[in-house]
Design a protein around this motif. Structure first.
Motif, PDB file in Angstrom:
ATOM      1  N   UNK A  18      74.823  25.117 -35.651  1.00  0.00           N
ATOM      2  CA  UNK A  18      73.982  26.099 -36.356  1.00  0.00           C
ATOM      3  C   UNK A  18      73.197  25.433 -37.481  1.00  0.00           C
ATOM      4  N   UNK A  19      73.865  24.540 -38.168  1.00  0.00           N
ATOM      5  CA  UNK A  19      73.207  23.858 -39.290  1.00  0.00           C
ATOM      6  C   UNK A  19      72.028  23.011 -38.790  1.00  0.00           C
ATOM      7  N   UNK A  20      72.221  22.374 -37.640  1.00  0.00           N
ATOM      8  CA  UNK A  20      71.128  21.575 -37.066  1.00  0.00           C
ATOM      9  C   UNK A  20      69.941  22.490 -36.752  1.00  0.00           C
ATOM     10  N   UNK A  21      70.223  23.644 -36.151  1.00  0.00           N
ATOM     11  CA  UNK A  21      69.137  24.579 -35.826  1.00  0.00           C
ATOM     12  C   UNK A  21      68.454  25.070 -37.100  1.00  0.00           C
ATOM     13  N   UNK A  22      69.243  25.275 -38.156  1.00  0.00           N
ATOM     14  CA  UNK A  22      68.659  25.764 -39.409  1.00  0.00           C
ATOM     15  C   UNK A  22      67.790  24.693 -40.075  1.00  0.00           C
ATOM     16  N   UNK A  23      68.279  23.432 -39.996  1.00  0.00           N
ATOM     17  CA  UNK A  23      67.573  22.356 -40.696  1.00  0.00           C
ATOM     18  C   UNK A  23      66.316  21.907 -39.950  1.00  0.00           C
ATOM     19  N   UNK A  24      66.301  22.074 -38.638  1.00  0.00           N
ATOM     20  CA  UNK A  24      65.174  21.550 -37.853  1.00  0.00           C
ATOM     21  C   UNK A  24      63.943  22.446 -38.075  1.00  0.00           C
ATOM     22  N   UNK A  25      62.941  21.880 -38.684  1.00  0.00           N
ATOM     23  CA  UNK A  25      61.689  22.606 -38.943  1.00  0.00           C
ATOM     24  C   UNK A  25      60.999  22.861 -37.598  1.00  0.00           C
ATOM     25  N   UNK A  26      60.780  24.130 -37.234  1.00  0.00           N
ATOM     26  CA  UNK A  26      60.227  24.424 -35.902  1.00  0.00           C
ATOM     27  C   UNK A  26      58.829  23.840 -35.697  1.00  0.00           C
TER      28      UNK A  26
END
Lengths: 375, 72
Positions: A18-26
Protein backbone atom coordinates in the motif's frame (compact mmCIF):
# COMPACT_ATOMS: atom_id res chain seq x y z
CA UNK A 1 2.89 -20.25 -5.33
CA UNK A 2 3.42 -18.94 -1.87
CA UNK A 3 0.67 -16.61 -0.79
CA UNK A 4 1.13 -13.45 1.10
CA UNK A 5 -0.24 -15.00 4.27
CA UNK A 6 2.69 -17.41 4.29
CA UNK A 7 5.22 -14.63 4.31
CA UNK A 8 6.81 -13.20 7.36
CA UNK A 9 4.68 -10.44 8.82
CA UNK A 10 1.91 -10.52 6.20
CA UNK A 11 0.39 -7.36 7.56
CA UNK A 12 3.70 -5.61 6.89
CA UNK A 13 3.80 -7.00 3.34
CA UNK A 14 0.34 -5.59 2.75
CA UNK A 15 1.35 -2.27 4.28
CA UNK A 16 4.50 -2.10 2.16
CA UNK A 17 2.44 -2.74 -0.98
CA UNK A 18 0.00 0.00 0.00
CA UNK A 19 2.81 2.37 0.86
CA UNK A 20 4.42 1.77 -2.54
CA UNK A 21 1.12 2.59 -4.25
CA UNK A 22 0.76 5.72 -2.12
CA UNK A 23 4.31 6.91 -2.76
CA UNK A 24 4.33 6.28 -6.51
CA UNK A 25 3.38 9.53 -8.23
CA UNK A 26 0.84 8.50 -10.92
CA UNK A 27 2.29 11.05 -13.32
CA UNK A 28 5.70 9.35 -13.21
CA UNK A 29 6.99 6.02 -14.45
CA UNK A 30 9.64 4.57 -12.14
CA UNK A 31 12.30 2.21 -13.41
CA UNK A 32 14.05 0.50 -10.51
CA UNK A 33 16.87 -1.94 -11.16
CA UNK A 34 17.52 -4.81 -8.79
CA UNK A 35 21.20 -5.46 -9.42
CA UNK A 36 21.42 -8.90 -7.87
CA UNK A 37 20.19 -12.13 -9.42
CA UNK A 38 19.12 -13.32 -5.97
CA UNK A 39 16.66 -10.44 -5.85
CA UNK A 40 15.44 -11.20 -9.38
CA UNK A 41 14.76 -14.77 -8.32
CA UNK A 42 12.83 -13.67 -5.22
CA UNK A 43 10.81 -11.10 -7.17
CA UNK A 44 9.55 -13.78 -9.57
CA UNK A 45 9.24 -16.52 -7.03
CA UNK A 46 7.04 -14.49 -4.73
CA UNK A 47 5.20 -12.62 -7.46
CA UNK A 48 6.28 -9.28 -6.02
CA UNK A 49 5.71 -7.47 -9.30
CA UNK A 50 2.01 -8.02 -8.78
CA UNK A 51 2.14 -6.02 -5.57
CA UNK A 52 3.48 -2.99 -7.43
CA UNK A 53 1.48 -0.39 -9.29
CA UNK A 54 1.99 -0.51 -13.05
CA UNK A 55 4.12 2.63 -13.04
CA UNK A 56 6.74 1.03 -10.78
CA UNK A 57 8.76 -1.17 -13.10
CA UNK A 58 11.50 -3.52 -11.95
CA UNK A 59 14.45 -3.91 -14.32
CA UNK A 60 16.65 -6.95 -13.81
CA UNK A 61 20.32 -6.20 -13.44
CA UNK A 62 23.56 -7.98 -14.32
CA UNK A 63 24.15 -9.63 -10.94
CA UNK A 64 23.97 -13.26 -11.98
CA UNK A 65 27.55 -14.54 -12.28
CA UNK A 66 26.68 -17.46 -14.53
CA UNK A 67 24.66 -15.22 -16.84
CA UNK A 68 27.32 -12.59 -17.48
CA UNK A 69 30.12 -15.07 -18.19
CA UNK A 70 30.81 -15.15 -21.93
CA UNK A 71 30.78 -18.53 -23.60
CA UNK A 72 34.45 -18.22 -24.60
CA UNK A 73 35.52 -18.46 -20.96
CA UNK A 74 33.59 -21.72 -20.52
CA UNK A 75 35.19 -23.05 -23.69
CA UNK A 76 38.64 -22.02 -22.43
CA UNK A 77 38.15 -23.74 -19.08
CA UNK A 78 36.80 -26.90 -20.65
CA UNK A 79 39.60 -27.03 -23.21
CA UNK A 80 42.18 -27.13 -20.40
CA UNK A 81 40.21 -29.83 -18.63
CA UNK A 82 40.26 -31.96 -21.79
CA UNK A 83 43.64 -33.13 -20.45
CA UNK A 84 42.85 -36.56 -18.95
CA UNK A 85 44.98 -35.70 -15.91
CA UNK A 86 42.62 -32.86 -15.01
CA UNK A 87 39.63 -32.67 -12.70
CA UNK A 88 37.30 -29.79 -13.60
CA UNK A 89 35.63 -28.56 -10.38
CA UNK A 90 32.87 -25.96 -10.32
CA UNK A 91 29.72 -24.92 -8.48
CA UNK A 92 26.55 -26.76 -9.43
CA UNK A 93 25.03 -23.80 -11.24
CA UNK A 94 27.88 -23.87 -13.79
CA UNK A 95 27.19 -27.45 -14.80
CA UNK A 96 24.48 -26.87 -17.36
CA UNK A 97 25.81 -23.64 -18.85
CA UNK A 98 26.27 -24.19 -22.57
CA UNK A 99 29.74 -23.97 -24.10
CA UNK A 100 30.28 -24.18 -27.85
CA UNK A 101 30.68 -27.94 -27.60
CA UNK A 102 28.28 -28.49 -24.74
CA UNK A 103 28.04 -27.80 -21.04
CA UNK A 104 30.41 -29.14 -18.37
CA UNK A 105 27.79 -31.81 -17.65
CA UNK A 106 27.77 -32.89 -21.30
CA UNK A 107 31.58 -33.01 -21.24
CA UNK A 108 31.31 -35.23 -18.18
CA UNK A 109 29.00 -37.56 -20.09
CA UNK A 110 31.72 -37.76 -22.75
CA UNK A 111 34.32 -38.78 -20.18
CA UNK A 112 35.73 -35.57 -18.70
CA UNK A 113 36.31 -35.70 -14.94
CA UNK A 114 33.87 -32.99 -13.86
CA UNK A 115 33.00 -32.51 -10.18
CA UNK A 116 30.45 -30.33 -8.45
CA UNK A 117 31.77 -28.57 -5.37
CA UNK A 118 29.90 -26.48 -2.82
CA UNK A 119 32.93 -24.46 -1.84
CA UNK A 120 36.37 -23.65 -3.29
CA UNK A 121 37.72 -25.32 -0.16
CA UNK A 122 36.14 -28.57 -1.41
CA UNK A 123 38.12 -28.24 -4.63
CA UNK A 124 41.27 -27.90 -2.55
CA UNK A 125 40.31 -31.07 -0.69
CA UNK A 126 39.86 -32.84 -4.02
CA UNK A 127 43.42 -31.88 -4.91
CA UNK A 128 44.75 -33.19 -1.59
CA UNK A 129 42.88 -36.45 -2.10
CA UNK A 130 43.88 -36.89 -5.76
CA UNK A 131 47.61 -36.17 -5.83
CA UNK A 132 48.00 -37.87 -9.21
CA UNK A 133 45.48 -35.46 -10.78
CA UNK A 134 45.44 -31.70 -11.36
CA UNK A 135 42.34 -30.08 -9.89
CA UNK A 136 41.26 -26.88 -11.63
CA UNK A 137 38.57 -24.88 -9.85
CA UNK A 138 36.49 -22.89 -12.34
CA UNK A 139 35.82 -19.83 -10.20
CA UNK A 140 32.88 -17.55 -10.86
CA UNK A 141 31.12 -14.92 -8.82
CA UNK A 142 31.17 -11.35 -7.65
CA UNK A 143 32.74 -10.04 -4.46
CA UNK A 144 30.58 -12.43 -2.43
CA UNK A 145 32.51 -15.44 -3.65
CA UNK A 146 35.89 -13.94 -4.58
CA UNK A 147 37.19 -13.75 -0.97
CA UNK A 148 36.57 -17.49 -0.51
CA UNK A 149 38.57 -18.23 -3.65
CA UNK A 150 41.29 -15.87 -2.40
CA UNK A 151 41.55 -17.57 0.97
CA UNK A 152 41.61 -20.98 -0.72
CA UNK A 153 44.52 -19.85 -2.91
CA UNK A 154 46.37 -18.52 0.14
CA UNK A 155 45.97 -21.95 1.75
CA UNK A 156 47.11 -23.76 -1.41
CA UNK A 157 50.22 -21.59 -1.45
CA UNK A 158 50.87 -22.07 2.26
CA UNK A 159 50.58 -25.83 1.84
CA UNK A 160 52.64 -25.80 -1.34
CA UNK A 161 49.90 -27.83 -3.01
CA UNK A 162 51.10 -28.07 -6.59
CA UNK A 163 48.25 -29.99 -8.22
CA UNK A 164 45.65 -27.25 -7.74
CA UNK A 165 44.79 -24.19 -9.77
CA UNK A 166 42.01 -21.67 -10.24
CA UNK A 167 40.59 -20.58 -13.58
CA UNK A 168 39.50 -17.18 -12.38
CA UNK A 169 36.37 -15.51 -13.72
CA UNK A 170 35.60 -13.34 -10.71
CA UNK A 171 34.02 -10.04 -11.58
CA UNK A 172 33.28 -6.87 -9.66
CA UNK A 173 29.88 -5.24 -9.47
CA UNK A 174 30.66 -1.52 -9.50
CA UNK A 175 32.03 -1.32 -13.09
CA UNK A 176 28.97 -3.22 -14.33
CA UNK A 177 26.66 -0.67 -12.69
CA UNK A 178 28.70 2.10 -14.29
CA UNK A 179 28.42 0.41 -17.70
CA UNK A 180 24.65 0.22 -17.31
CA UNK A 181 24.39 3.86 -16.29
CA UNK A 182 26.59 4.83 -19.25
CA UNK A 183 24.45 2.85 -21.66
CA UNK A 184 22.46 5.31 -23.81
CA UNK A 185 19.37 3.11 -24.07
CA UNK A 186 19.03 2.71 -20.32
CA UNK A 187 17.13 4.95 -17.92
CA UNK A 188 17.15 3.88 -14.28
CA UNK A 189 15.68 5.92 -11.43
CA UNK A 190 17.16 3.98 -8.53
CA UNK A 191 18.80 0.73 -7.49
CA UNK A 192 17.97 -2.09 -5.13
CA UNK A 193 21.56 -2.79 -4.10
CA UNK A 194 22.99 -6.30 -3.76
CA UNK A 195 22.80 -7.82 -0.29
CA UNK A 196 25.55 -10.37 -0.17
CA UNK A 197 28.13 -8.50 -2.25
CA UNK A 198 27.65 -5.69 0.23
CA UNK A 199 28.54 -7.92 3.19
CA UNK A 200 32.01 -7.84 1.64
CA UNK A 201 32.36 -4.40 0.03
CA UNK A 202 30.03 -2.52 2.39
CA UNK A 203 27.91 0.44 1.30
CA UNK A 204 30.53 3.09 0.56
CA UNK A 205 31.40 1.89 -2.98
CA UNK A 206 27.89 2.90 -4.10
CA UNK A 207 28.26 6.55 -3.06
CA UNK A 208 29.20 7.76 -6.53
CA UNK A 209 25.84 6.50 -7.82
CA UNK A 210 24.10 8.93 -5.50
CA UNK A 211 26.55 11.82 -5.67
CA UNK A 212 27.65 11.72 -9.33
CA UNK A 213 24.63 10.13 -10.97
CA UNK A 214 21.93 11.44 -8.64
CA UNK A 215 20.32 8.00 -8.17
CA UNK A 216 19.33 6.48 -4.82
CA UNK A 217 20.62 3.05 -3.81
CA UNK A 218 19.09 0.85 -1.10
CA UNK A 219 21.08 -2.27 -0.16
CA UNK A 220 18.44 -4.93 0.37
CA UNK A 221 17.83 -8.32 1.93
CA UNK A 222 16.25 -11.18 0.03
CA UNK A 223 12.93 -11.83 1.69
CA UNK A 224 9.76 -10.48 0.10
CA UNK A 225 9.37 -7.90 2.85
CA UNK A 226 13.01 -6.80 2.51
CA UNK A 227 12.60 -6.11 -1.18
CA UNK A 228 9.30 -4.26 -0.78
CA UNK A 229 10.73 -2.17 2.07
CA UNK A 230 13.69 -1.29 -0.14
CA UNK A 231 11.33 -0.13 -2.89
CA UNK A 232 9.47 1.99 -0.32
CA UNK A 233 12.79 3.55 0.76
CA UNK A 234 13.71 4.26 -2.87
CA UNK A 235 10.33 5.85 -3.64
CA UNK A 236 10.56 7.99 -0.50
CA UNK A 237 13.92 9.31 -1.66
CA UNK A 238 12.68 9.85 -5.21
CA UNK A 239 9.61 11.68 -3.90
CA UNK A 240 11.86 14.10 -2.03
CA UNK A 241 14.29 14.36 -4.96
CA UNK A 242 16.98 12.82 -2.75
CA UNK A 243 19.73 10.45 -3.76
CA UNK A 244 21.40 8.65 -0.89
CA UNK A 245 22.80 5.20 -0.17
CA UNK A 246 20.71 3.44 2.47
CA UNK A 247 21.12 0.04 4.08
CA UNK A 248 17.90 -1.93 4.49
CA UNK A 249 19.84 -5.17 5.18
CA UNK A 250 21.56 -3.95 8.37
CA UNK A 251 21.06 -7.29 10.09
CA UNK A 252 23.69 -8.77 7.76
CA UNK A 253 25.50 -5.94 5.96
CA UNK A 254 27.95 -3.80 7.93
CA UNK A 255 28.32 -0.32 6.41
CA UNK A 256 32.08 -0.84 6.08
CA UNK A 257 31.85 -4.38 4.71
CA UNK A 258 34.12 -7.23 5.73
CA UNK A 259 37.70 -5.98 5.97
CA UNK A 260 39.24 -9.43 6.37
CA UNK A 261 37.54 -10.53 3.14
CA UNK A 262 38.74 -7.39 1.34
CA UNK A 263 42.29 -8.03 2.60
CA UNK A 264 42.22 -11.59 1.26
CA UNK A 265 41.06 -10.33 -2.13
CA UNK A 266 43.76 -7.64 -2.14
CA UNK A 267 46.43 -10.22 -1.29
CA UNK A 268 45.54 -12.59 -4.12
CA UNK A 269 43.86 -10.60 -6.88
CA UNK A 270 44.48 -7.55 -9.00
CA UNK A 271 42.18 -5.89 -11.52
CA UNK A 272 42.28 -7.04 -15.11
CA UNK A 273 42.64 -4.13 -17.54
CA UNK A 274 39.38 -5.28 -19.13
CA UNK A 275 37.07 -8.28 -19.20
CA UNK A 276 34.26 -9.34 -21.48
CA UNK A 277 30.75 -9.54 -20.04
CA UNK A 278 27.96 -11.27 -21.84
CA UNK A 279 25.55 -8.59 -22.95
CA UNK A 280 27.61 -5.68 -21.71
CA UNK A 281 30.73 -6.21 -23.83
CA UNK A 282 34.23 -5.34 -22.64
CA UNK A 283 34.28 -3.38 -19.39
CA UNK A 284 37.56 -1.96 -18.15
CA UNK A 285 38.81 -2.95 -14.69
CA UNK A 286 35.73 -5.06 -14.09
CA UNK A 287 37.25 -8.42 -13.24
CA UNK A 288 39.91 -9.96 -11.06
CA UNK A 289 43.01 -11.83 -12.06
CA UNK A 290 45.40 -13.74 -9.87
CA UNK A 291 48.57 -11.87 -8.91
CA UNK A 292 51.90 -13.16 -10.19
CA UNK A 293 52.83 -14.11 -6.60
CA UNK A 294 50.19 -16.83 -7.00
CA UNK A 295 50.94 -17.67 -10.63
CA UNK A 296 51.64 -21.32 -9.75
CA UNK A 297 47.99 -21.64 -8.81
CA UNK A 298 46.58 -19.60 -11.71
CA UNK A 299 45.44 -21.90 -14.52
CA UNK A 300 45.75 -19.03 -17.02
CA UNK A 301 49.37 -18.28 -16.10
CA UNK A 302 50.38 -21.89 -15.66
CA UNK A 303 48.82 -23.43 -18.77
CA UNK A 304 48.20 -22.27 -22.30
CA UNK A 305 44.67 -21.02 -22.65
CA UNK A 306 43.22 -20.73 -26.15
CA UNK A 307 41.56 -17.36 -25.42
CA UNK A 308 38.40 -18.22 -27.27
CA UNK A 309 35.90 -15.51 -28.15
CA UNK A 310 32.46 -16.76 -29.08
CA UNK A 311 29.47 -14.68 -29.99
CA UNK A 312 26.18 -15.81 -28.52
CA UNK A 313 23.74 -17.67 -30.74
CA UNK A 314 22.33 -14.95 -32.97
CA UNK A 315 18.69 -15.57 -32.25
CA UNK A 316 19.24 -15.48 -28.47
CA UNK A 317 18.86 -11.99 -27.03
CA UNK A 318 20.63 -12.59 -23.71
CA UNK A 319 22.46 -9.29 -23.98
CA UNK A 320 19.33 -7.20 -24.31
CA UNK A 321 17.69 -9.08 -21.45
CA UNK A 322 20.80 -8.69 -19.27
CA UNK A 323 20.82 -4.95 -19.83
CA UNK A 324 17.13 -4.76 -19.04
CA UNK A 325 16.25 -3.54 -22.54
CA UNK A 326 14.07 -6.60 -23.19
CA UNK A 327 11.93 -8.62 -20.81
CA UNK A 328 12.73 -12.36 -20.81
CA UNK A 329 9.49 -13.20 -22.60
CA UNK A 330 10.31 -10.73 -25.37
CA UNK A 331 13.29 -12.83 -26.51
CA UNK A 332 12.45 -14.76 -29.66
CA UNK A 333 13.69 -18.05 -28.19
CA UNK A 334 12.08 -17.73 -24.75
CA UNK A 335 10.07 -20.80 -23.79
CA UNK A 336 10.43 -22.33 -27.25
CA UNK A 337 13.99 -23.18 -28.28
CA UNK A 338 15.32 -21.97 -24.91
CA UNK A 339 13.96 -23.57 -21.73
CA UNK A 340 15.55 -24.54 -18.40
CA UNK A 341 15.67 -28.15 -19.67
CA UNK A 342 17.35 -27.18 -22.97
CA UNK A 343 18.94 -23.79 -22.35
CA UNK A 344 20.40 -21.85 -25.27
CA UNK A 345 21.49 -18.88 -23.18
CA UNK A 346 22.95 -18.75 -19.68
CA UNK A 347 20.08 -16.67 -18.32
CA UNK A 348 17.90 -19.74 -18.65
CA UNK A 349 20.35 -21.90 -16.68
CA UNK A 350 21.00 -20.26 -13.35
CA UNK A 351 18.11 -19.98 -10.94
CA UNK A 352 19.23 -16.36 -10.58
CA UNK A 353 18.97 -15.75 -14.31
CA UNK A 354 15.95 -13.64 -15.09
CA UNK A 355 14.82 -15.97 -17.91
CA UNK A 356 14.85 -19.08 -15.70
CA UNK A 357 13.13 -17.22 -12.85
CA UNK A 358 10.49 -15.85 -15.21
CA UNK A 359 9.99 -19.23 -16.87
CA UNK A 360 9.76 -21.25 -13.67
CA UNK A 361 7.30 -18.98 -11.92
CA UNK A 362 5.28 -17.50 -14.75
CA UNK A 363 2.41 -19.99 -14.49
CA UNK A 364 1.87 -19.34 -10.84
CA UNK A 365 -1.00 -17.43 -9.46
CA UNK A 366 0.23 -13.97 -8.66
CA UNK A 367 0.04 -12.46 -5.24
CA UNK A 368 -2.30 -9.52 -5.23
CA UNK A 369 -3.20 -6.83 -2.78
CA UNK A 370 -6.64 -8.46 -2.64
CA UNK A 371 -5.06 -11.56 -1.08
CA UNK A 372 -3.66 -9.54 1.73
CA UNK A 373 -6.89 -7.65 2.35
CA UNK A 374 -8.56 -10.88 3.43
CA UNK A 375 -6.06 -11.64 6.18
CA UNK B 1 32.45 -23.74 8.27
CA UNK B 2 35.56 -21.84 7.34
CA UNK B 3 35.93 -18.81 9.61
CA UNK B 4 38.98 -17.40 7.82
CA UNK B 5 37.08 -14.40 6.48
CA UNK B 6 35.68 -13.40 9.87
CA UNK B 7 38.91 -12.88 11.75
CA UNK B 8 38.06 -9.21 12.45
CA UNK B 9 34.74 -10.17 14.00
CA UNK B 10 36.23 -12.83 16.35
CA UNK B 11 33.44 -15.39 16.19
CA UNK B 12 33.12 -17.81 19.10
CA UNK B 13 31.22 -21.08 19.44
CA UNK B 14 27.51 -20.36 19.60
CA UNK B 15 27.62 -17.28 17.35
CA UNK B 16 25.40 -17.19 14.27
CA UNK B 17 26.91 -16.47 10.89
CA UNK B 18 25.85 -16.06 7.28
CA UNK B 19 27.58 -18.70 5.17
CA UNK B 20 28.36 -18.41 1.49
CA UNK B 21 30.09 -21.22 -0.44
CA UNK B 22 31.28 -22.77 2.80
CA UNK B 23 32.78 -19.61 4.27
CA UNK B 24 31.27 -17.53 7.06
CA UNK B 25 30.83 -14.01 5.69
CA UNK B 26 29.09 -12.04 8.39
CA UNK B 27 28.10 -12.40 12.05
CA UNK B 28 24.38 -12.13 12.74
CA UNK B 29 22.59 -11.51 16.02
CA UNK B 30 20.80 -14.53 17.46
CA UNK B 31 17.42 -12.82 17.19
CA UNK B 32 17.96 -12.09 13.50
CA UNK B 33 19.28 -15.60 12.86
CA UNK B 34 16.30 -17.32 14.48
CA UNK B 35 13.97 -14.99 12.64
CA UNK B 36 15.73 -15.91 9.38
CA UNK B 37 15.36 -19.63 10.11
CA UNK B 38 11.65 -19.18 10.80
CA UNK B 39 11.28 -17.25 7.56
CA UNK B 40 13.07 -19.92 5.54
CA UNK B 41 10.71 -22.50 7.00
CA UNK B 42 7.69 -20.36 6.15
CA UNK B 43 8.87 -19.79 2.60
CA UNK B 44 9.46 -23.50 2.09
CA UNK B 45 13.18 -22.94 1.66
CA UNK B 46 14.44 -24.55 4.85
CA UNK B 47 14.91 -27.91 3.17
CA UNK B 48 16.88 -26.50 0.25
CA UNK B 49 18.99 -24.53 2.68
CA UNK B 50 19.72 -27.60 4.81
CA UNK B 51 20.68 -29.54 1.67
CA UNK B 52 23.23 -26.87 0.94
CA UNK B 53 24.49 -27.08 4.50
CA UNK B 54 24.85 -30.84 4.08
CA UNK B 55 26.86 -30.14 0.95
CA UNK B 56 29.33 -28.32 3.17
CA UNK B 57 29.52 -31.40 5.39
CA UNK B 58 28.21 -29.47 8.40
CA UNK B 59 25.06 -31.39 9.20
CA UNK B 60 26.41 -32.52 12.55
CA UNK B 61 27.51 -29.10 13.65
CA UNK B 62 24.17 -27.54 14.47
CA UNK B 63 22.05 -25.28 12.38
CA UNK B 64 23.95 -22.34 10.94
CA UNK B 65 22.12 -19.65 9.00
CA UNK B 66 22.13 -21.01 5.50
CA UNK B 67 22.35 -18.75 2.53
CA UNK B 68 20.41 -20.31 -0.28
CA UNK B 69 22.36 -19.38 -3.43
CA UNK B 70 25.97 -19.42 -4.39
CA UNK B 71 25.99 -16.24 -6.36
CA UNK B 72 25.89 -12.49 -6.02
Amino acid sequence: MKYVDEFRAPELIAKAGEEISRLADPSRHYRIMEICGGHTHAIYRFGLKDLLPTNVELIHGPGCPVCVLPMGRIDDGLSLAANPDFIFAAFGDMMRVPGTHGSPLEHKARGMDVRIVYSPADALKLARNNPEKHVMFFAIGFETTAPSTALTLMRAKAEGLRNFSVFCNHVTIIPAIRAILDSPDMRIDGFVGPGHVSTVIGCRPYHWISTDEGKPVVVSGFEPLDILQSIVMLLRQLGRSEARVENQYKRVVPWEGNKAALRAMEEVFELRPYFEWRGLGFISQSALKIRTEYSQWDAEQRFTVPGVRVTDPKAAQCGEVLKGVLKPSQCKLFGRECTPEQPVGALMVSSEGSCAAYYNYRHLKPVTIANTATL
Amino acid sequence: VDLGLLEDQSPVAGDWVLIHVGFAMSKISEADALDQMRTLAMLGEAEAAMQEVQGYGLENEGPPVPEPKAAL
